[in-house]
Each structure stands twice: as structure tokens, then as C-alpha cells.
Design an enzyme around this catalytic site. Structure first.
Site, PDB file in Angstrom:
ATOM      1  N   CYS A 112       0.647  -1.356  -0.084  1.00 42.60           N
ATOM      2  CA  CYS A 112      -0.097   0.196   0.116  1.00 42.60           C
ATOM      3  C   CYS A 112       0.906   1.024   0.023  1.00 42.60           C
ATOM      4  CB  CYS A 112      -0.901  -0.142   1.278  1.00 42.60           C
ATOM      5  SG  CYS A 112      -1.816   1.833   1.536  1.00 42.60           S
ATOM      6  N   CYS A 114      -0.384   4.125   2.503  1.00 44.09           N
ATOM      7  CA  CYS A 114      -0.347   3.939   3.858  1.00 44.09           C
ATOM      8  C   CYS A 114      -0.226   2.537   4.338  1.00 44.09           C
ATOM      9  CB  CYS A 114      -1.582   4.517   4.701  1.00 44.09           C
ATOM     10  SG  CYS A 114      -3.230   3.887   3.832  1.00 44.09           S
ATOM     11  N   SER A 115      -1.316   1.760   4.783  1.00 38.42           N
ATOM     12  CA  SER A 115      -0.830   0.620   5.214  1.00 38.42           C
ATOM     13  C   SER A 115      -2.134  -0.339   4.957  1.00 38.42           C
ATOM     14  CB  SER A 115      -0.512   0.227   6.830  1.00 38.42           C
ATOM     15  OG  SER A 115      -1.374   0.721   7.422  1.00 38.42           O
ATOM     16  N   CYS A 116      -2.895  -0.248   3.810  1.00 36.59           N
ATOM     17  CA  CYS A 116      -4.049  -1.216   3.643  1.00 36.59           C
ATOM     18  C   CYS A 116      -3.630  -2.584   3.556  1.00 36.59           C
ATOM     19  CB  CYS A 116      -4.865  -0.461   2.276  1.00 36.59           C
ATOM     20  SG  CYS A 116      -5.443   1.188   2.663  1.00 36.59           S
TER      21      CYS A 116
END
Ligand code: FE
Length: 211
Positions: A107, A110-112
Site C-alpha cells: 500500500c 499507508c498500510s491497507c
């Protein structure tokens, strides 16, 4: 900078942790959420929901061609068949690794991450180093995780988002013909579901630790 071996207690972590604590305090103070609810959610995603669920699904796909086809056509629905789904996994797409194509998930924003099948993302998945380098230098990143693929293998990078979360169906290792579904699931690592690793060979599951 090394992605896989990024120090886990960086300044960035401390800032984020402080911010989360402050937000939690405000939500509790305003009566929007109880501390027990927060503890419960943390416990569920740390202890119950994790890559072992994704591994179970991969093992099923390895032994059941019809299920595999459904998983690749509509991952969210196929996971639901096995009772797996929920928050942060409303729209999932599974990418099939083959001898010709290797998929890697990131991602960049961000951090999906697909929580229902993988649990909470590892720290390195959230760091800018991984998010930038996975796109710019995927082979370099994979090498840091111990994964080296032939030059002839095409590498495809998939950028997960809040709307669409990708994960990988790794190749079934050789020498696994006689294994049960349960035994196969033990060969499927978290890293192989992200694409920074491959499924373990039989016999390696006990000796190889995850990054
Ligand atoms: Fe994200």
C-alpha cells in the site's frame, strides 16, 4: 535502508503510538467507545484473525480447482464460503503466482491490508521504506526477505487501497502431492501471502522462521 530489518521502535512508531493513545483517550472520555471494546478488538486481531486463515484458504485452493477458480474470480465471496471475512476485507482480490508471473502487494499510501485473511500488518509493511521501494526496486526488496526469482519471471506490483485489498495465492511447492489440506496450510507463510516470500517446501516449515 533495509526494509525487512527496519528497527521496530523508531521515532515514527513513538509518534504514531502517542497519537493513537491520545485519540483513544478522547474516544473513551466522550463515551464513544469503551476500553473493553478496544481491548477486545485488539485481542481478536492479534490472536484469532491472522495469516493462518489465509493459509487455510490457499490450501483449499491448491486441492480444489473449482474453489481456486471462485477465489480468483471473487475472493471476497470465496472467503465468505469458508467463514472468513469482515472489516478491512470487504473487497479483496487474490492474485495467482505462476512460474511466469510473481505478484507483490504494497500500500503505497499507508498500510491497507486484508485483515480477515492476514490479521494486522507487520511493521515493515507500514514503513515508507517498504512502500516506496516495493514499487521502485521490488527484486531488491524481495531479496532482503530471501526471495530471489529468475530474471524471466515477470514481477507485478499491486497497490492496495481502502476500497480494494490484494493478497497472493502462492505457488504450490513441489513434493507436496501426498499432503493433506491441513499439512499444506502449514507451508503457507504470511510473507508468501504478501508476495515477499514463497510457500515453504515440506520439511522447511519447522526450520524457517518468518521475517
Ligand atoms: Fe493503506
Amino acid at each position: 535502508m533495509s526494509v525487512a530489518h527496519h528497527h521496530t521502535h523508531s521515532r515514527h512508531d513513538e509518534v504514531v503510538a502517542a497519537r493513537v493513545k491520545a485519540m483513544e483517550a478522547i474516544l473513551v472520555e466522550k463515551g464513544i467507545i469503551g476500553t473493553d471494546a478496544i481491548d477486545f478488538m485488539s485481542s481478536v486481531y492479534e490472536n484469532e484473525v491472522g495469516p493462518q486463515l489465509g493459509a487455510t484458504i490457499v490450501a483449499r485452493a491448491w486441492v480444489d480447482a473449482a474453489f481456486r477458480a471462485r477465489l480468483l474470480a471473487d475472493a471476497t465471496a470465496a472467503c465468505a464460503e469458508m467463514g472468513v471475512g469482515g472489516m478491512q476485507g470487504e473487497e479483496m482480490i487474490v492474485l495467482e503466482n505462476t512460474d511466469a508471473v510473481h505478484n507483490l502487494v504494497v500500500c503505497t499510501l499507508c498500510s491497507c491490508y486484508p485483515w480477515p485473511v492476514l490479521g494486522l500488518p507487520p511493521n515493515w509493511y507500514k514503513y515508507p521504506a517498504y512502500r516506496a521501494r516495493a514499487v521502485r526496486d521490488p527484486r531488491g526488496v524481495m531479496a532482503e526477505f530471501g526471495l530471489r526469482l529468475p530474471d524471466s519471471t515477470e514481477i507485478r506490483i499491486w497497490d492496495s487501497s481502502a476500497e480494494l485489498r490484494y493478497w497472493v495465492l502462492p505457488r504450490r511447492p513441489e513434493g507436496t502431492d501426498g499432503l493433506t489440506e491441513e499439512q499444506l496450510a502449514l507451508l503457507v507463510t504470511r510473507d508468501s501471502l504478501i508476495g515477499v516470500g514463497e510457500a515453504l517446501r515440506p520439511g522447511a516449515a519447522d526450520t524457517e522462521a518468518e521475517a
